[in-house]
Design a protein around this motif. Sequence first.
Motif, short mmCIF file in Angstrom:
data_model
loop_
_atom_site.label_atom_id
_atom_site.label_comp_id
_atom_site.label_asym_id
_atom_site.label_seq_id
_atom_site.Cartn_x
_atom_site.Cartn_y
_atom_site.Cartn_z
N HIS A 1 31.88 -16.33 17.79
CA HIS A 1 32.95 -17.32 17.67
C HIS A 1 32.48 -18.47 16.79
CE1 HIS A 1 34.75 -15.10 21.01
NE2 HIS A 1 33.57 -15.20 21.61
N HIS A 2 33.35 -18.95 15.94
CA HIS A 2 32.89 -20.00 15.03
C HIS A 2 34.04 -20.89 14.56
CE1 HIS A 2 34.39 -17.03 12.17
NE2 HIS A 2 33.48 -16.18 12.60
N GLU A 3 33.65 -22.07 14.19
CA GLU A 3 34.53 -23.05 13.55
C GLU A 3 33.82 -23.42 12.25
OE1 GLU A 3 37.98 -25.12 13.14
OE2 GLU A 3 37.50 -23.95 14.95
N LEU A 4 34.18 -22.74 11.17
CA LEU A 4 33.46 -22.85 9.91
C LEU A 4 34.20 -23.76 8.95
CD1 LEU A 4 32.44 -19.09 9.44
CD2 LEU A 4 31.18 -20.94 10.58
N HIS A 5 33.50 -24.80 8.50
CA HIS A 5 34.08 -25.74 7.55
C HIS A 5 33.04 -26.15 6.51
CE1 HIS A 5 37.92 -26.22 9.59
NE2 HIS A 5 37.25 -26.27 10.74
N PRO A 6 32.68 -25.21 5.63
CA PRO A 6 31.70 -25.58 4.59
C PRO A 6 32.20 -26.71 3.71
CG PRO A 6 32.71 -23.43 4.13
CD PRO A 6 33.10 -23.81 5.52
N GLU A 7 33.51 -26.84 3.60
CA GLU A 7 34.06 -27.93 2.78
C GLU A 7 33.89 -29.28 3.46
OE1 GLU A 7 37.47 -26.71 5.50
OE2 GLU A 7 35.69 -25.83 4.60
N TYR A 8 33.66 -29.28 4.79
CA TYR A 8 33.47 -30.52 5.54
C TYR A 8 31.99 -30.81 5.80
CZ TYR A 8 38.46 -30.26 6.67
OH TYR A 8 39.82 -30.21 6.60
N ASP B 1 29.99 -44.69 9.22
CA ASP B 1 30.00 -43.37 9.87
C ASP B 1 29.55 -43.48 11.32
OD1 ASP B 1 30.76 -42.28 7.48
OD2 ASP B 1 29.08 -40.89 7.30
N MET B 2 28.44 -44.20 11.54
CA MET B 2 27.92 -44.33 12.90
C MET B 2 28.88 -45.12 13.78
SD MET B 2 25.05 -42.69 13.02
CE MET B 2 24.20 -43.34 14.47
N THR B 3 29.53 -46.13 13.22
CA THR B 3 30.51 -46.91 13.97
C THR B 3 31.71 -46.06 14.35
OG1 THR B 3 29.82 -48.95 12.84
CG2 THR B 3 31.99 -48.95 13.90
N ALA B 4 32.13 -45.19 13.44
CA ALA B 4 33.25 -44.30 13.72
C ALA B 4 32.90 -43.32 14.84
CB ALA B 4 33.64 -43.54 12.46
N TYR C 1 26.54 -39.89 6.51
CA TYR C 1 26.00 -40.29 5.22
C TYR C 1 24.57 -40.77 5.45
CZ TYR C 1 26.72 -41.32 0.30
OH TYR C 1 26.66 -41.28 -1.06
N TYR C 2 23.83 -41.00 4.36
CA TYR C 2 22.42 -41.37 4.51
C TYR C 2 22.19 -42.81 4.05
CZ TYR C 2 22.70 -39.73 -0.33
OH TYR C 2 23.09 -39.52 -1.63
N PRO C 3 21.35 -43.56 4.77
CA PRO C 3 21.14 -44.99 4.47
C PRO C 3 20.60 -45.24 3.07
CG PRO C 3 20.26 -44.45 6.62
CD PRO C 3 20.62 -43.16 5.98
N LEU C 4 19.75 -44.34 2.57
CA LEU C 4 19.17 -44.55 1.25
C LEU C 4 20.23 -44.50 0.16
CD1 LEU C 4 16.54 -45.02 -0.29
CD2 LEU C 4 16.27 -42.53 -0.47
N GLY C 5 21.27 -43.72 0.39
CA GLY C 5 22.35 -43.62 -0.59
C GLY C 5 23.33 -44.78 -0.51
N ASP D 1 36.78 -42.21 10.72
CA ASP D 1 36.47 -42.74 9.38
C ASP D 1 35.01 -42.45 9.01
OD1 ASP D 1 36.42 -44.12 6.99
OD2 ASP D 1 36.12 -46.07 7.93
N THR D 2 34.73 -41.19 8.69
CA THR D 2 33.39 -40.81 8.25
C THR D 2 33.46 -40.34 6.80
OG1 THR D 2 33.77 -38.61 9.23
CG2 THR D 2 32.53 -40.20 10.53
N ALA D 3 32.32 -40.33 6.15
CA ALA D 3 32.28 -39.98 4.73
C ALA D 3 32.88 -38.61 4.48
CB ALA D 3 30.84 -40.04 4.22
N TRP D 4 32.62 -37.68 5.37
CA TRP D 4 33.25 -36.38 5.35
C TRP D 4 33.56 -36.01 6.80
CZ3 TRP D 4 28.64 -36.93 2.40
CH2 TRP D 4 27.47 -36.88 3.15
N PRO D 5 34.59 -35.19 7.04
CA PRO D 5 34.98 -34.88 8.42
C PRO D 5 33.86 -34.18 9.19
CG PRO D 5 36.73 -34.30 6.90
CD PRO D 5 35.52 -34.61 6.06
N GLN D 6 33.72 -34.55 10.44
CA GLN D 6 32.80 -33.88 11.35
C GLN D 6 33.58 -32.76 12.05
OE1 GLN D 6 29.60 -35.88 11.39
NE2 GLN D 6 30.86 -36.65 9.71
#
Length: 345
Positions: free
Chosen positions: A175-182, A238-241, A226-230, A201-206
């Motif tokens: 069973h899977h929920e596959l979202h390579p686009e996310y 992202d973390m707040t969301a 997302y990553y802090p260095l970027g 409100d994340t950079a890309w959907p979780q």
Amino acid sequence: MTDTAASAPRVADPRQWGSRTGRRGRMLGLLGCGVVLAVPFALLVVRLTGLDAGTPLAVPVVLFPYTAVLSVLVLGTMLAVPALRSRWAVTVVALLTAAQVALLVPRFVPHQRHVPAAAAELRVATLNADVGGADPRALVRLVQAERIDVLAVQQLPSAGVAALAEAGLGTLLPHHELHPEYDSSIYSRIPLSHGGPLHADTAWPQTTADVTVGGRTVRLVAVHTYYPLGDAKRWTRDMTALTSVARRSGPDTVFLGDFNASLDHAPMRELLASGLTDTHAELGHGWARTWPAGKSLVPPLVQLDHVLHGSGLVGVSVGERTVPGTDHRAVVAELALLPARERAG
């Protein structure tokens, strides 16, 4: 005629020269200790004030545990070397070290939680596949060896999905929920329901989905922030969301994945304060390291990958596993579902 006596030339007392040299050496030694401790002190201030949220300070704060070790070493040196035993200096360094240790100790002390013998269990794993670079056969072997019920995979493109299917992952986790686009996907031995992207409100959907374990519905959120260095601000949003979602989630919730955050990041502490528990800290594994791995001569230094759970579950075991081809280590955790009367308040 006046007699004059020639003055004998003054000869410096060797003990005086030794005293001056000793004082100079002591001052230089104490100055060196101060320079070395500047970074630990700065990161302690960041850690206490949360200045890493939304700022570039989110990058160096991951080294906070290492600076605590440095402070202990400096304190030990000052106590061992008589010339450096300045009362005020030792006191200052001792206070700095005590503050650091006080912040770190809780994650090394296991929570005393009773797990009923008949409690239903859920074995989960998470891995950042590094844009499909993770060895698919090695990952399948890990799932089989660890008897994984739910696997969250981040940075898994369509080619990676196909490679895992060819390696036989579908036989173990059909069973899977596959979202390579996310950028995140969920595989499961147990049927999934209510799957799809997380509305946040994340950079890309979780990616999210539900599984039923022991007659209870457990909500899964496969995380990749997302990553802090970027972009530290984007990472903080992202973390707040995720924190907002966690506050609305019930006790039977599992957030697992690559958070690009350690336990010393203020946004991670906010997320945990929303009602989640980090399984590593819960079980006293306070210095787990999941990144970087495999692709460099540098050993894993920090923990960016986590399994967090709500108060309806409790950690039974947790560990890290190496999968060739990716710069992250997998995290494997066994969780038990607690009866309502035994949940944390």
